[in-house]
Structure formats: C-alpha cells, structure tokens
Write a protein that holds these residues in place. Sequence first.
Motif, PDB file in Angstrom:
ATOM      1  N   LYS A  65      50.270  18.044  61.584  1.00  0.00           N
ATOM      2  CA  LYS A  65      51.293  17.486  62.481  1.00  0.00           C
ATOM      3  C   LYS A  65      52.469  18.454  62.580  1.00  0.00           C
ATOM      4  O   LYS A  65      52.918  18.997  61.573  1.00  0.00           O
ATOM      5  CB  LYS A  65      51.789  16.142  61.953  1.00  0.00           C
ATOM      6  CG  LYS A  65      50.763  15.046  62.081  1.00  0.00           C
ATOM      7  CD  LYS A  65      51.384  13.670  61.856  1.00  0.00           C
ATOM      8  CE  LYS A  65      50.281  12.635  61.789  1.00  0.00           C
ATOM      9  NZ  LYS A  65      49.611  12.611  60.470  1.00  0.00           N
TER      10      LYS A  65
ATOM     11  N   GLU B  21      56.298  18.511  63.623  1.00  0.00           N
ATOM     12  CA  GLU B  21      57.371  17.554  63.898  1.00  0.00           C
ATOM     13  C   GLU B  21      58.704  18.246  64.074  1.00  0.00           C
ATOM     14  O   GLU B  21      58.958  19.290  63.481  1.00  0.00           O
ATOM     15  CB  GLU B  21      57.486  16.555  62.737  1.00  0.00           C
ATOM     16  CG  GLU B  21      56.343  15.582  62.732  1.00  0.00           C
ATOM     17  CD  GLU B  21      56.472  14.515  61.653  1.00  0.00           C
ATOM     18  OE1 GLU B  21      57.543  14.411  61.014  1.00  0.00           O
ATOM     19  OE2 GLU B  21      55.478  13.795  61.470  1.00  0.00           O
ATOM     20  N   ASN B  22      59.545  17.641  64.884  1.00  0.00           N
ATOM     21  CA  ASN B  22      60.886  18.165  65.050  1.00  0.00           C
ATOM     22  C   ASN B  22      61.840  17.238  64.306  1.00  0.00           C
ATOM     23  O   ASN B  22      62.041  16.106  64.712  1.00  0.00           O
ATOM     24  CB  ASN B  22      61.209  18.199  66.549  1.00  0.00           C
ATOM     25  CG  ASN B  22      62.527  18.887  66.816  1.00  0.00           C
ATOM     26  OD1 ASN B  22      63.506  18.678  66.098  1.00  0.00           O
ATOM     27  ND2 ASN B  22      62.561  19.720  67.833  1.00  0.00           N
ATOM     28  N   ASN B  23      62.380  17.735  63.192  1.00  0.00           N
ATOM     29  CA  ASN B  23      63.305  16.912  62.416  1.00  0.00           C
ATOM     30  C   ASN B  23      64.716  17.475  62.523  1.00  0.00           C
ATOM     31  O   ASN B  23      64.999  18.539  61.979  1.00  0.00           O
ATOM     32  CB  ASN B  23      62.876  16.867  60.933  1.00  0.00           C
ATOM     33  CG  ASN B  23      61.550  16.158  60.769  1.00  0.00           C
ATOM     34  OD1 ASN B  23      61.203  15.280  61.573  1.00  0.00           O
ATOM     35  ND2 ASN B  23      60.781  16.531  59.758  1.00  0.00           N
TER      36      ASN B  23
ATOM     37  N   GLN C 237      61.814  22.628  63.211  1.00  0.00           N
ATOM     38  CA  GLN C 237      60.371  22.458  63.426  1.00  0.00           C
ATOM     39  C   GLN C 237      59.691  22.428  62.051  1.00  0.00           C
ATOM     40  O   GLN C 237      59.786  23.392  61.291  1.00  0.00           O
ATOM     41  CB  GLN C 237      59.865  23.660  64.239  1.00  0.00           C
ATOM     42  CG  GLN C 237      58.410  23.625  64.580  1.00  0.00           C
ATOM     43  CD  GLN C 237      58.147  22.916  65.898  1.00  0.00           C
ATOM     44  OE1 GLN C 237      58.913  23.018  66.811  1.00  0.00           O
ATOM     45  NE2 GLN C 237      57.045  22.202  65.971  1.00  0.00           N
ATOM     46  N   GLU C 238      59.051  21.314  61.728  1.00  0.00           N
ATOM     47  CA  GLU C 238      58.404  21.212  60.415  1.00  0.00           C
ATOM     48  C   GLU C 238      56.913  20.963  60.564  1.00  0.00           C
ATOM     49  O   GLU C 238      56.474  20.303  61.505  1.00  0.00           O
ATOM     50  CB  GLU C 238      59.059  20.120  59.588  1.00  0.00           C
ATOM     51  CG  GLU C 238      60.550  20.424  59.453  1.00  0.00           C
ATOM     52  CD  GLU C 238      61.210  19.812  58.265  1.00  0.00           C
ATOM     53  OE1 GLU C 238      61.109  18.609  58.113  1.00  0.00           O
ATOM     54  OE2 GLU C 238      61.842  20.586  57.506  1.00  0.00           O
TER      55      GLU C 238
ATOM     56  N   TYR D 164      53.330  19.666  58.853  1.00  0.00           N
ATOM     57  CA  TYR D 164      52.735  18.808  57.824  1.00  0.00           C
ATOM     58  C   TYR D 164      51.226  18.999  57.798  1.00  0.00           C
ATOM     59  O   TYR D 164      50.580  18.970  58.844  1.00  0.00           O
ATOM     60  CB  TYR D 164      53.058  17.331  58.086  1.00  0.00           C
ATOM     61  CG  TYR D 164      54.515  17.015  57.858  1.00  0.00           C
ATOM     62  CD1 TYR D 164      54.950  16.495  56.648  1.00  0.00           C
ATOM     63  CD2 TYR D 164      55.454  17.280  58.853  1.00  0.00           C
ATOM     64  CE1 TYR D 164      56.294  16.248  56.429  1.00  0.00           C
ATOM     65  CE2 TYR D 164      56.800  17.030  58.643  1.00  0.00           C
ATOM     66  CZ  TYR D 164      57.222  16.511  57.424  1.00  0.00           C
ATOM     67  OH  TYR D 164      58.550  16.268  57.209  1.00  0.00           O
TER      68      TYR D 164
ATOM     69  N   ASN E 102      54.597  18.417  53.543  1.00  0.00           N
ATOM     70  CA  ASN E 102      55.396  19.388  54.288  1.00  0.00           C
ATOM     71  C   ASN E 102      55.071  20.800  53.788  1.00  0.00           C
ATOM     72  O   ASN E 102      55.352  21.144  52.639  1.00  0.00           O
ATOM     73  CB  ASN E 102      56.886  19.073  54.088  1.00  0.00           C
ATOM     74  CG  ASN E 102      57.755  19.917  55.000  1.00  0.00           C
ATOM     75  OD1 ASN E 102      57.376  21.022  55.392  1.00  0.00           O
ATOM     76  ND2 ASN E 102      58.917  19.401  55.359  1.00  0.00           N
TER      77      ASN E 102
END
Length: 229
Positions: free
Chosen positions: A67, A69-71, A75-76, A78, A83
């Motif tokens: 995945k 994701e934008n936290n 941009q992270e 997984y 993570n």
Amino acid sequence: MSFVVGIDGPAGTGKGTVAKIISEDFGFINIDTGATYRCVTLKVIENGISINEPDKIIEISKNIDIKLENNNGKQEVYMDNKNVTREIRTKEVSALVSQVSAIKEVRFNMVDLQRKMAENSNVIMEGRDITTYVFPNADVKIYLDASEEERANRRYKENIEKGINSTYQEVLDNIRLRDENDKNKEIGALKIADDAIVIDTTNLTIEQVVEKVKEIIESKLKSEGVENV
Ligand code: DC
C-alpha cells in the motif's frame, strides 16, 4: 474522470520529487511504481531467497500486500501492513531490485497492482515503463533524463540527507548497473515512448523541471476541455 500522467526515466532524474510536487498541486494520486518492486525485493531478502530462485520470488510477488499512503504530505510505503518506507531504500535493496524487477511474472503481478491503484482516479505515476506498457494511453507522457554523473551526484546527496551510508562511487556503479538492467528487460524495458516529451534535467533545478511539467499538464487539460480535475 480519470486523467493519467506517466513519467518515466532512469534513476536520479528527479521523477519522485517532481511527481510528489505535481500530485500536491493538482490533487492527483501519486504512485511510485519503483516502490512496488522494492517491496518485493525487500521481502525476498528478508526471507533469505536468492536471485537464482525465481519461483520463490514469483510466489512472493503474487501474495505480497503493498500500500502506498500519503500521511500528512509524506509518501509512506506499507508491505504486509508494516511501514517499510526506509527499509526499501537501503543499498542491499537497491543492488538487487533491478534483477528482481526483470522477472517477467513479477512484472505482470506488479503491473496488475499498479493499474488497480490507478483505477477511477487522477494519477501521476512514475517508473520505467509507465508510458510504454502500464498506461500506453496515458494523457500526458514525460521522459526525464540526465547525465549519469549528475544523477549519481543527486542520489549520493539524497542518501546523505536520509542517513544512508554509501560512497559516490558506489552510487554511480549502482546507477550504471541498474540503467543497463532496466534498458535490457524482456518486458517493460526502459525506453522513450514515441509520443513522450523528453526533458533533459542535467542543468535544470527541480523547480524548473516542475514548471515545465506543469505547463505540459495544463496545456493537455485545456486541450481536453478540463477546467478542474
Ligand atoms: O524508481 P526506483 O529507483 O525506486 O526503481 C527501483 C527499480 O525498480 C529500478 O531499478 C527499476 C525497477 N522499476 C521497474 O522495472 N519498472 C518500474 N515501473 C519502476 C521501477
């Protein structure tokens, strides 16, 4: 609507930085396709699998959960709900990833995943084969290039900032090796799409590159009659 911007080019041309800025400015989803190959490579290393065991690598690429994701603007990445944003950038992963990504079945699995990530969304997607293979009908196709020395220099500085331990020569050798592997893949080889716009970034700042890419996207949106995406 679904509007796709594809950016291809070798390592160190600024694709990641440009895609991040553009995604924020236009509200597009940012998909770093290299991260998907890096996750498979990390899992291969973690499981003590060698590059000479392609069946096991293919199995990993079939079952892996990835995945992006934008936290809060970051941009992270997984992998199997862990993570791995930092772990996928280590020297070990960088040294093996182009060989892992050269396995045909691994590519099929990752391309499926990448296309699903882009479904029904406006996206900016960066990689090596986005404009030629993943989205051959992308609305905007850009190829970023730069001399290998300049690219190695950028990556080397980036590594220092991220606290990743490497010498300039190691980074340059890795870039040369990856270019060679990426250009000679059986499927999804790095090449310039016939209808891509090429930008040589060797002597440009990131702001100048972003400005050029923005102009290209805006003119395309206008020609397609889209005011706001
Ligand atoms: O963009 P990057 O350096 O994180 O990419 C890591 C590797 O993954 C790179 O050596 C080539 C491969 N890759 C690929 O084969 N196809 C893509 N669309 C993106 C990356």
